[in-house]
Motif scaffolding. Sequence first.
Motif, PDB file in Angstrom:
ATOM      1  N   MET A 109      20.905  13.324   1.892  1.00  0.00           N
ATOM      2  CA  MET A 109      19.875  12.544   2.570  1.00  0.00           C
ATOM      3  C   MET A 109      19.796  11.139   1.981  1.00  0.00           C
ATOM      4  SD  MET A 109      16.782  15.341   2.964  1.00  0.00           S
ATOM      5  CE  MET A 109      16.695  15.620   1.202  1.00  0.00           C
ATOM      6  N   GLN A 110      19.427  10.159   2.805  1.00  0.00           N
ATOM      7  CA  GLN A 110      19.156   8.804   2.340  1.00  0.00           C
ATOM      8  C   GLN A 110      17.655   8.703   2.041  1.00  0.00           C
ATOM      9  OE1 GLN A 110      21.616   6.279   1.986  1.00  0.00           O
ATOM     10  NE2 GLN A 110      22.914   8.090   2.277  1.00  0.00           N
ATOM     11  N   ILE A 111      17.317   8.451   0.772  1.00  0.00           N
ATOM     12  CA  ILE A 111      15.914   8.388   0.355  1.00  0.00           C
ATOM     13  C   ILE A 111      15.627   6.971  -0.133  1.00  0.00           C
ATOM     14  CG2 ILE A 111      14.132   9.280  -1.191  1.00  0.00           C
ATOM     15  CD1 ILE A 111      15.699  11.886  -1.339  1.00  0.00           C
ATOM     16  N   GLY A 112      14.655   6.318   0.502  1.00  0.00           N
ATOM     17  CA  GLY A 112      14.341   4.946   0.145  1.00  0.00           C
ATOM     18  C   GLY A 112      12.846   4.680   0.154  1.00  0.00           C
ATOM     19  N   GLN A 113      12.488   3.460  -0.236  1.00  0.00           N
ATOM     20  CA  GLN A 113      11.105   3.005  -0.194  1.00  0.00           C
ATOM     21  C   GLN A 113      11.016   1.742   0.649  1.00  0.00           C
ATOM     22  OE1 GLN A 113      10.216   3.114  -4.601  1.00  0.00           O
ATOM     23  NE2 GLN A 113       8.193   3.645  -3.808  1.00  0.00           N
ATOM     24  N   LYS A 114       9.962   1.676   1.441  1.00  0.00           N
ATOM     25  CA  LYS A 114       9.767   0.573   2.374  1.00  0.00           C
ATOM     26  C   LYS A 114       8.372   0.004   2.195  1.00  0.00           C
ATOM     27  CE  LYS A 114       9.720  -0.095   7.422  1.00  0.00           C
ATOM     28  NZ  LYS A 114       9.922   0.609   8.713  1.00  0.00           N
ATOM     29  N   ARG A 115       8.261  -1.334   2.243  1.00  0.00           N
ATOM     30  CA  ARG A 115       6.944  -1.970   2.128  1.00  0.00           C
ATOM     31  C   ARG A 115       6.185  -1.854   3.439  1.00  0.00           C
ATOM     32  NH1 ARG A 115       6.054  -4.276  -2.540  1.00  0.00           N
ATOM     33  NH2 ARG A 115       7.800  -5.120  -3.759  1.00  0.00           N
ATOM     34  N   VAL A 116       4.908  -1.481   3.334  1.00  0.00           N
ATOM     35  CA  VAL A 116       4.053  -1.328   4.509  1.00  0.00           C
ATOM     36  C   VAL A 116       2.680  -1.927   4.204  1.00  0.00           C
ATOM     37  CG1 VAL A 116       5.236   0.744   5.326  1.00  0.00           C
ATOM     38  CG2 VAL A 116       3.302   0.971   3.755  1.00  0.00           C
ATOM     39  N   PRO A 117       1.891  -2.249   5.231  1.00  0.00           N
ATOM     40  CA  PRO A 117       0.534  -2.763   4.993  1.00  0.00           C
ATOM     41  C   PRO A 117      -0.352  -1.725   4.321  1.00  0.00           C
ATOM     42  CG  PRO A 117       1.250  -3.172   7.262  1.00  0.00           C
ATOM     43  CD  PRO A 117       2.248  -2.229   6.666  1.00  0.00           C
ATOM     44  N   LEU A 118      -1.394  -2.209   3.649  1.00  0.00           N
ATOM     45  CA  LEU A 118      -2.397  -1.305   3.105  1.00  0.00           C
ATOM     46  C   LEU A 118      -3.235  -0.687   4.218  1.00  0.00           C
ATOM     47  CD1 LEU A 118      -3.565  -3.457   0.060  1.00  0.00           C
ATOM     48  CD2 LEU A 118      -2.355  -1.277  -0.076  1.00  0.00           C
ATOM     49  N   GLY A 119      -3.516  -1.459   5.275  1.00  0.00           N
ATOM     50  CA  GLY A 119      -4.280  -0.948   6.412  1.00  0.00           C
ATOM     51  C   GLY A 119      -5.485  -1.809   6.716  1.00  0.00           C
ATOM     52  N   VAL A 120      -6.652  -1.403   6.241  1.00  0.00           N
ATOM     53  CA  VAL A 120      -7.886  -2.176   6.405  1.00  0.00           C
ATOM     54  C   VAL A 120      -8.378  -2.563   5.007  1.00  0.00           C
ATOM     55  CG1 VAL A 120     -10.268  -2.193   7.204  1.00  0.00           C
ATOM     56  CG2 VAL A 120      -8.518  -1.028   8.553  1.00  0.00           C
ATOM     57  N   ILE A 121      -8.589  -3.842   4.812  1.00  0.00           N
ATOM     58  CA  ILE A 121      -9.042  -4.358   3.523  1.00  0.00           C
ATOM     59  C   ILE A 121     -10.464  -4.889   3.668  1.00  0.00           C
ATOM     60  CG2 ILE A 121      -8.640  -6.127   1.750  1.00  0.00           C
ATOM     61  CD1 ILE A 121      -5.666  -5.972   2.455  1.00  0.00           C
ATOM     62  N   GLY A 122     -11.328  -4.475   2.778  1.00  0.00           N
ATOM     63  CA  GLY A 122     -12.680  -5.014   2.727  1.00  0.00           C
ATOM     64  C   GLY A 122     -12.784  -5.995   1.579  1.00  0.00           C
ATOM     65  N   ILE A 123     -13.432  -7.126   1.806  1.00  0.00           N
ATOM     66  CA  ILE A 123     -13.590  -8.130   0.761  1.00  0.00           C
ATOM     67  C   ILE A 123     -15.061  -8.523   0.671  1.00  0.00           C
ATOM     68  CG2 ILE A 123     -12.905 -10.415  -0.080  1.00  0.00           C
ATOM     69  CD1 ILE A 123     -10.306 -10.101   1.425  1.00  0.00           C
ATOM     70  N   ILE A 124     -15.613  -8.435  -0.528  1.00  0.00           N
ATOM     71  CA  ILE A 124     -16.990  -8.853  -0.797  1.00  0.00           C
ATOM     72  C   ILE A 124     -16.911 -10.058  -1.723  1.00  0.00           C
ATOM     73  CG2 ILE A 124     -19.201  -8.190  -1.819  1.00  0.00           C
ATOM     74  CD1 ILE A 124     -18.606  -5.311  -1.127  1.00  0.00           C
ATOM     75  N   TYR A 125     -17.508 -11.170  -1.317  1.00  0.00           N
ATOM     76  CA  TYR A 125     -17.341 -12.401  -2.079  1.00  0.00           C
ATOM     77  C   TYR A 125     -18.579 -13.263  -1.982  1.00  0.00           C
ATOM     78  CZ  TYR A 125     -16.074 -14.259   2.575  1.00  0.00           C
ATOM     79  OH  TYR A 125     -16.072 -14.599   3.907  1.00  0.00           O
ATOM     80  N   GLU A 126     -18.603 -14.314  -2.837  1.00  0.00           N
ATOM     81  CA  GLU A 126     -19.767 -15.174  -2.954  1.00  0.00           C
ATOM     82  C   GLU A 126     -19.388 -16.635  -2.710  1.00  0.00           C
ATOM     83  OE1 GLU A 126     -20.763 -14.375  -7.013  1.00  0.00           O
ATOM     84  OE2 GLU A 126     -22.079 -12.705  -6.539  1.00  0.00           O
ATOM     85  N   SER A 127     -20.185 -17.327  -1.989  1.00  0.00           N
ATOM     86  CA  SER A 127     -20.308 -18.801  -2.020  1.00  0.00           C
ATOM     87  C   SER A 127     -19.128 -19.633  -1.554  1.00  0.00           C
ATOM     88  CB  SER A 127     -20.652 -19.279  -3.459  1.00  0.00           C
ATOM     89  OG  SER A 127     -21.910 -18.814  -3.825  1.00  0.00           O
ATOM     90  N   ARG A 128     -17.919 -19.080  -1.432  1.00  0.00           N
ATOM     91  CA  ARG A 128     -16.761 -19.933  -1.211  1.00  0.00           C
ATOM     92  C   ARG A 128     -16.191 -19.699   0.186  1.00  0.00           C
ATOM     93  NH1 ARG A 128     -13.080 -19.967  -6.526  1.00  0.00           N
ATOM     94  NH2 ARG A 128     -11.958 -21.412  -5.185  1.00  0.00           N
ATOM     95  N   PRO A 129     -16.534 -20.560   1.139  1.00  0.00           N
ATOM     96  CA  PRO A 129     -16.061 -20.366   2.513  1.00  0.00           C
ATOM     97  C   PRO A 129     -14.543 -20.384   2.653  1.00  0.00           C
ATOM     98  CG  PRO A 129     -17.860 -21.962   2.450  1.00  0.00           C
ATOM     99  CD  PRO A 129     -17.467 -21.701   1.031  1.00  0.00           C
ATOM    100  N   ASN A 130     -13.833 -21.081   1.759  1.00  0.00           N
ATOM    101  CA  ASN A 130     -12.374 -21.104   1.863  1.00  0.00           C
ATOM    102  C   ASN A 130     -11.772 -19.713   1.711  1.00  0.00           C
ATOM    103  OD1 ASN A 130     -13.130 -21.511  -1.071  1.00  0.00           O
ATOM    104  ND2 ASN A 130     -10.934 -21.188  -1.276  1.00  0.00           N
ATOM    105  N   VAL A 131     -12.480 -18.803   1.011  1.00  0.00           N
ATOM    106  CA  VAL A 131     -11.992 -17.431   0.858  1.00  0.00           C
ATOM    107  C   VAL A 131     -11.848 -16.774   2.222  1.00  0.00           C
ATOM    108  CG1 VAL A 131     -12.544 -15.144  -0.071  1.00  0.00           C
ATOM    109  CG2 VAL A 131     -12.949 -17.181  -1.454  1.00  0.00           C
ATOM    110  N   THR A 132     -12.716 -17.125   3.156  1.00  0.00           N
ATOM    111  CA  THR A 132     -12.680 -16.535   4.491  1.00  0.00           C
ATOM    112  C   THR A 132     -11.335 -16.785   5.155  1.00  0.00           C
ATOM    113  OG1 THR A 132     -15.064 -16.911   4.657  1.00  0.00           O
ATOM    114  CG2 THR A 132     -13.889 -16.434   6.701  1.00  0.00           C
TER     115      THR A 132
END
Length: 419
Positions: A109-132
């Motif tokens: 068998m060919q066994i490998g690893q592939k990069r995939v998205p995490l899915g849904v990311i939640g971000i909690i942050y303060e004061s810096r609109p550029n983070v958006t």
Amino acid sequence: MEKRREMLEQLGERAKKASRILNRLGVRKKNEGLEAVAEALVANADKLLQANQLDVQKAREEGMKESLVDRLTMTTDRIEGMAEGIRQIVSLEDPVGEVISMKTSPQGMQIGQKRVPLGVIGIIYESRPNVTADAFGLCFKTGNAVILRGGSDALRSNQAIVDVIREALESCQLPADSIQLLEDTSHETAECFMRLNQYIDVLIPRGGAGLIRTVVEKSTVPVIETGTGNCHVYVDEYADIEMAANIIENAKTQRLGVCNACESLVIHSKIAKEALPFICDRLFAHQVEIRGDDRARQCDDRMVPATEEDFGTEYLDAIISVKTVDSLEEAISHINRYNTGHSESIVTADYHNAMTFLNEIDAAAVYVNASTRFTDGFEFGFGAEIGISTQKLHARGPMGLLALTTTKFIILGDGQVRE
């Protein structure tokens, strides 16, 4: 409570649906969406500035200190910088889909690893609109949907940025729910948000120590801890004093309210008498209050006394502490005791001392003869950044595209069964 939970679950369901669409998108379509967003941010600068001005006015009325008002404030140049960050992400290679290993098993068998998205990311942050904008760009490029919970002090700014991004995505027939903003900024809603395991794959807090501690302690969603920055610059006995003064002046005063600003100066006793008055002149020119230990104050009596608490404080303000040491080993011990794992720098002409500092300091970014202000995804060539990770699992340091992916094993067979 039930209505709050229902609202959050609706956000989560829409984000999951969007993430499945994003997972199927090729790089060309993702880049098209990002280009449209960059153009829209610049084209709608007046709208963004108008919303931001309301936030800034309210912050000043409520007594927010000016270094934090600076973090909150958008300008035409900063909006262009947000757009440029998005454009840089367009130019970067898409990591999603990369096969990072492949081998043949004894069974053929060919066994490998592939990069995939995490899915849904939640971000909690303060004061810096550029983070958006930064968070959206990195998440979108890596095929992740994002739900943002900004601070109440930047609510109007964040709403305006998210509206512009969603409209730009819709103009390209891309899912607007790739980005959503949690507009209820209450602590109760934030705590419910931290427990949306069914919908959110990872939670990233960006802000002060209190925010990060709360998220780490109360979240049931996996957390990537990002950086409070009690950052140090150590002036070694073999330092060039002019270089040291330039680096400290930049690291402390270029922007006060950021996590990679220098909060503490550590200096070798053999150079302190000559170097400290020169360094203090530079800092006093920027109205920086200097809190020194007894030996530092003997070198320059313009300092005020430092307390033990000062050495562990991230000021985010025009204040710096000064600690005098008698050896490199003492400097490393002091920094490792009080730092937050963010960014540390040594100024020295001695190669052995530089290498010892690099090897023994426990931080995400360690510098020799350079300002801590460079710890930034943009400066490191990642485009924007999702945050500076100060933990050691999954990601550490400025988090670019790779940090927002995971891997899955892919196995290619031709009828093998296990005996």
